[in-house]
Scaffold this active site. Structure first.
Site, PDB file in Angstrom:
ATOM      1  CG  ASP A 110      85.049   4.736 -24.517  1.00 33.33           C
ATOM      2  OD1 ASP A 110      84.197   5.619 -24.331  1.00 33.33           O
ATOM      3  OD2 ASP A 110      85.018   3.943 -25.475  1.00 33.33           O
TER       4      ASP A 110
ATOM      5  CG  ASP B 182      91.446   4.105 -25.075  1.00 30.00           C
ATOM      6  OD1 ASP B 182      90.866   3.484 -25.974  1.00 30.00           O
ATOM      7  OD2 ASP B 182      91.035   4.159 -23.903  1.00 30.00           O
TER       8      ASP B 182
END
Length: 331
Positions: free
Chosen positions: A22, A20
């Site tokens: 963010d 991922d």
């Protein structure tokens, strides 16, 4: 469920690390401390970056990561915009016109799949509505989406993350805006981003790994999605969810591994041994009293976190209490 264990560095057991972005690699424009160094130290595993943020096209995300000091190509970036565009291309006729409520990343992905994005619901032959995140979205955009959906058009959304971590704090995410439209129209969209399958399927099809590992900071998207896709996961404490969240998570949202940050990829993850109201992991130990977990002896950050989480899970298995974490642990 208990935490999985390794006798070598975690990264050594996997040929692909699905990351991922963010809250894991960066927050806003800035790298998470230590993230770039940890990723540069990965030698033999393929790195792929999965983002539910549909705002930017892969080229812009790749440029951002290069600016932070990483070596990446556009093919290493997989976005929820690409995933939902793939779903729509399967569902709609080739060349279909769609009302696109979102940023450049969404429009680019739709165009690459042979669809025609427009920003006017009155354009000829609009066949569907798709909603993705961009900071510039306003009330009028959401209203236009609602009006078009109420006319009977199918509704798609890149992702439903309620929040997004930024350099200044946690802000409303695409899911909050999708929810606002949903309240108006009384329907739910087809969704591609984590925890739903299309983003994982897009990634696995692209890089074809034998033993991938998902790394994320959100239990309800990164970790839950990886579990549904039968991919082991590492949770890191640099984004949305806290250590207490992990301890009190449902089994569907529990990670296989926990770490302070991406440096945990290079750590050994020893087994957690539970002994009554205490737990040990490597050289770390913890105890629980009145529902509060405390560290009694620190080890490496990974060992300490594993002892705390393992003990919390064991306590919840016995009595289903809500476990809290001593404030001195700092997570």
């Amino acid at each position: 469920m208990t935490l999985a264990a390794t006798d070598t560095a975690l990264v050594a057991s996997h040929d692909a690390i699905l990351l991922d972005l963010d809250g894991v690699v960066y927050r806003g424009g800035d790298a998470v401390p230590g993230a770039v160094e940890a990723l540069k130290a990965v030698d033999d595993a393929r790195l792929a970056y999965l983002t539910n943020n549909a705002n930017r096209p892969p080229s812009a995300v790749a440029d951002h990561l290069r600016d932070l000091g990483l070596t990446v190509s556009e093919d290493d970036i997989v976005t929820s915009a690409q995933a939902i565009a793939g779903v729509m291309a399967h569902d709609l006729p080739a060349g279909a016109t769609v009302l696109a409520i979102g940023g450049e990343g969404l429009r680019t992905a739709l165009t690459e799949r042979g669809l025609v994005p427009v920003d006017d619901r009155h354009a000829p032959n609009v066949a569907a509505v798709v909603q993705g995140y961009t900071p510039q979205l306003g009330w009028r955009d959401l209203a236009e989406a609602a009006y078009a959906i109420q006319s009977g058009l199918p509704w798609y959304a890149s992702n439903t993350d309620l929040t997004i971590p930024t350099a200044e704090g946690i802000a409303p995410g695409n899911g909050a805006l999708v929810h606002a439209v949903g309240l108006a129209v009384g329907r739910e969209p087809v969704v591609a981003g984590k925890p739903y399958a299309p983003l994982f399927e897009e990634t696995i099809e692209r890089i074809a790994p034998d033993s991938p590992l998902m790394v994320g900071d959100r239990l309800d998207t990164d970790i839950s999605g990886a579990r549904q896709a039968s991919i082991p996961s590492l949770f890191v404490l640099t984004g949305v969810n806290s250590l207490a969240d992990v301890i009190n998570a449902t089994e569907e949202e529990r990670p296989d591994y926990v770490g302070r940050d991406l440096s945990a990829l290079h750590d050994v993850h020893p087994p957690v041994v539970i002994d009554g109201a205490g737990a040990t992991c490597g050289s770390a130990s913890a105890e629980i009293s009145d529902g509060v977990v405390r560290v009694t002896k620190s080890g490496t950050s990974t060992e300490t976190l594993r002892a705390v989480v393992g003990l919390g899970w064991a306590a919840r298995a016995e009595s289903a209490i809500t476990v809290t974490v001593d404030a001195t642990i700092g997570a």
